[in-house]
Design a protein around this motif. Structure first.
Motif, PDB file in Angstrom:
ATOM      1  N   TYR A  92       0.692  -1.200  -0.055  1.00 38.19           N
ATOM      2  CA  TYR A  92      -0.148   0.141  -0.153  1.00 38.19           C
ATOM      3  C   TYR A  92       0.985   1.279   0.018  1.00 38.19           C
ATOM      4  O   TYR A  92       1.773   1.399   0.795  1.00 38.19           O
ATOM      5  CB  TYR A  92      -0.861  -0.008   1.027  1.00 38.19           C
ATOM      6  CG  TYR A  92      -1.784  -1.022   1.270  1.00 38.19           C
ATOM      7  CD1 TYR A  92      -2.822  -1.183   0.514  1.00 38.19           C
ATOM      8  CD2 TYR A  92      -1.605  -2.137   1.883  1.00 38.19           C
ATOM      9  CE1 TYR A  92      -3.802  -2.461   0.716  1.00 38.19           C
ATOM     10  CE2 TYR A  92      -2.223  -3.524   1.958  1.00 38.19           C
ATOM     11  CZ  TYR A  92      -3.723  -3.329   1.312  1.00 38.19           C
ATOM     12  OH  TYR A  92      -4.539  -4.320   1.162  1.00 38.19           O
ATOM     13  N   GLY A 147      -1.660  -3.120   5.850  1.00 40.63           N
ATOM     14  CA  GLY A 147      -1.945  -1.594   5.584  1.00 40.63           C
ATOM     15  C   GLY A 147      -2.880  -0.751   6.407  1.00 40.63           C
ATOM     16  O   GLY A 147      -3.440   0.189   6.097  1.00 40.63           O
ATOM     17  N   ASP A 206      -4.674   6.879   2.585  1.00 39.48           N
ATOM     18  CA  ASP A 206      -5.379   6.584   1.294  1.00 39.48           C
ATOM     19  C   ASP A 206      -4.446   7.541   0.094  1.00 39.48           C
ATOM     20  O   ASP A 206      -3.485   8.092   0.528  1.00 39.48           O
ATOM     21  CB  ASP A 206      -6.872   6.884   0.989  1.00 39.48           C
ATOM     22  CG  ASP A 206      -7.193   8.160   1.011  1.00 39.48           C
ATOM     23  OD1 ASP A 206      -6.476   9.143   0.980  1.00 39.48           O
ATOM     24  OD2 ASP A 206      -8.496   8.534   1.147  1.00 39.48           O
ATOM     25  N   GLN A 227      -6.463  -2.696   5.792  1.00 36.22           N
ATOM     26  CA  GLN A 227      -6.988  -2.368   4.529  1.00 36.22           C
ATOM     27  C   GLN A 227      -7.244  -3.848   3.842  1.00 36.22           C
ATOM     28  O   GLN A 227      -7.999  -4.169   3.152  1.00 36.22           O
ATOM     29  CB  GLN A 227      -6.305  -1.728   3.709  1.00 36.22           C
ATOM     30  CG  GLN A 227      -5.732  -0.297   4.193  1.00 36.22           C
ATOM     31  CD  GLN A 227      -5.225   0.605   3.204  1.00 36.22           C
ATOM     32  OE1 GLN A 227      -5.632   0.815   1.967  1.00 36.22           O
ATOM     33  NE2 GLN A 227      -4.227   1.196   3.438  1.00 36.22           N
TER      34      GLN A 227
END
Ligand SMILES: Cc1cc2nc3c(=O)[nH]c(=O)nc-3n(C[C@H](O)[C@H](O)[C@H](O)COP(=O)(O)OP(=O)(O)OC[C@H]3O[C@@H](n4cnc5c(N)ncnc54)[C@H](O)[C@@H]3O)c2cc1C
Length: 460
Positions: A35, A76, A81, A423
């Motif tokens: 990520y 993650g 984001d 995540q």
């Protein structure tokens, strides 16, 4: 956003806000390099009061916060984001040992202290803080709490949840919940600290903790032994428990494929070869020679294919090093689909055998590397291909996960034993977790963080 960053600089000092990509890079990529986030900035507050003011400012500007400790999450959980609008709040400047109370066997410290710093502080006071993970040099107490970390001594001492007496938390509205009394009993209402342990930063920012200390064991007896299968390993676990009680401190297993990974990357460390290796450790406050003799005597009555009992601390550390090098050796070995699963210990043989057969049926030539904390029913179960042509293993990730997790849940297990959900596993959690439990967790999230600003995009 410019005004926000200016006001933030006024609160924590401009030197403690990172915005240049070269400076933010260590915070934006997760440990497994799966990520990659793009944050608004990385904020490095220096005290609980600064964290509280920062959180209030974020709320006023509706800026989302991603709490980050040592950034060793394997799913993650601490990565923002790609929107460029989330603020990473890293607590590495909060690392004070606030108090060691040897009369009450407690350690109170800032959440940004590394696990190793906590262990060292305990040791300097003649005590043991028993949480032990291969990432302990980097991971922080706040991260350990937020993932309810486990590791190699859970069998005897429990997970982070069981090692915690109190917490200090900055809530999503900026209030400070301070419960660091260190009491071992308190029935005045709900035990609120439990809400934040394992919450992966979605309910608040943990700024300090009071942890349990234990006597330093005077004696260790450690053996690495080969057995013919996981069934024998679990039979040994039960027999060792019956014979040694809670002196059985660790019981780890390593399958043959995992031994080969170690052999490739640490040939000098790896003299063993067996269907399964078992790493056994006993500890107590008595005489080391006596404890060693008891383990040798116990093993001498068993059928073992290969093995060694450590004769001194150097040999003991060498055996543990083998275990600790597995994650890094696997990383060097290439990508695999990783699972951090747990079932009741009695169900481990069924899981290992049935799941391997089901995976092999659907994906001929698949390679399973399994190792971990069998004493807690917890396996790290990593899947890759050995046959040529299947280079992009991750195309099959959903199908592989479905087989593994279906087996795990059929046997009463969990898809996230100690590394958290983050995540990586949030969609799988929605599929397998009791819907009433999930709905209740979301109601709590809504009550504490109505604007959804604490670590959004994760599983809540
Ligand atoms: C080589 C290796 C071996 C590992 N072995 C084990 C093992 O044996 N057992 C085990 O349990 N785990 C293990 N892990 C996983 C990982 O190290 C742990 O989950 C660790 O507890 C994470 O700590 P961290 O400080 O790095 O947290 P991070 O990765 O920074 O964050 C993890 C989560 O906690 C949240 N968080 C971090 N700090 C705070 C805070 N102060 N307040 C609120 N939320 C916060 C983040 O938002 C994120 O959701 C291993 C990882 C590696 C790389």
């Amino acid at each position: 956003m410019h005004t926000f960053l200016q006001q933030l600089a006024g609160l924590i000092g401009p030197a403690h806000i990172l915005t240049e990509p070269a400076d933010t890079a260590p915070y934006t990529l997760d440990w497994r390099r799966r990520y990659q986030g793009a944050p608004l900035a990385v904020a490095l507050p220096g005290s609980t009061a600064e964290v509280a003011e920062l959180v209030k400012l974020c709320r006023a500007h509706q800026v989302a916060i991603v709490p980050q400790g040592g950034n060793t999450s394997t799913c993650g959980a601490a990565t923002p984001d790609g929107s460029g609008r989330q603020l990473i709040v890293a607590l590495r400047r909060l690392r004070q040992i606030r108090q060691i109370d040897t009369d009450n066997d407690t350690l109170t410290l800032d959440a940004g202290a590394t696990l190793q710093e906590a262990q060292q502080a305990a040791e300097a006071a003649g005590r043991l803080f028993p949480l032990s993970l291969a990432s302990q040099g980097s991971c922080q107490i706040g991260g350990n709490l937020s993932t309810n970390a486990g590791g190699v001594a859970v069998l005897r001492y429990g997970t982070m949840r069981e090692l915690t007496l109190g917490l200090e938390v900055v809530l999503p509205d900026g209030r400070i919940l301070s419960q660091l009394s260190g009491l071992r009993k308190d029935t005045t209402g709900l035990d609120l600290k439990q809400l934040f342990i394992g919450a992966e930063g979605q309910l608040g920012l943990i700024t300090a903790a009071t942890l349990k200390l234990f006597p330093q064991p005077a004696a260790h007896a450690t053996a690495m032994v080969g057995v013919d299968g996981i069934e024998t390993a679990i039979a040994w676990l039960n027999a060792l428990r019956a014979r040694f009680g809670d002196r059985l401190t660790a019981f780890e297993v390593i399958d043959r494929n995992c031994q080969q990974v170690l052999l490739r990357h640490h040939p000098k460390l790896m003299p063993f070869s067996a269907p399964w290796l078992v790493l056994i450790e006993l500890s107590d406050g008595g005489d080391a020679a006596l404890l060693n003799d008891s383990l040798v005597e116990w093993l001498s009555r068993r059928d073992m294919s290969d093995g060694v009992v450590a004769q001194n601390e150097t040999e003991r550390r060498k055996l543990w090093r083998l275990r600790e090098e597995i994650s890094e050796s696997q990383r060097l070995d290439g990508p695999s689909i990783k699972h951090d699963i747990a079932v009741p210990t009695s169900a481990l043989p069924a899981l290992v055998n049935d799941c391997a057969a089901a995976l092999e049926a659907d994906f001929p030539g698949i390679r399973i590397v399994a190792f971990g904390h069998a004493g807690d029913g917890n396996l790290h179960y990593n899947v890759s291909y050995t046959r040529p042509g299947n280079v992009d293993l991750f195309d099959d990730e959903a199908a592989v996960n479905a087989i593994v997790y279906d087996h795990v849940y059929r046997l009463g297990g969990t898809l996230a034993a100690e590394h958290g959900v983050g995540q990586l596993k949030k969609d799988w959690l929605a599929r397998y977790k009791d819907p009433v439990a999930l709905a209740l967790m979301r109601q709590l999230k809504q009550a504490l963080d109505p604007d959804g600003l604490m670590n959004p995009g994760k599983w809540l």
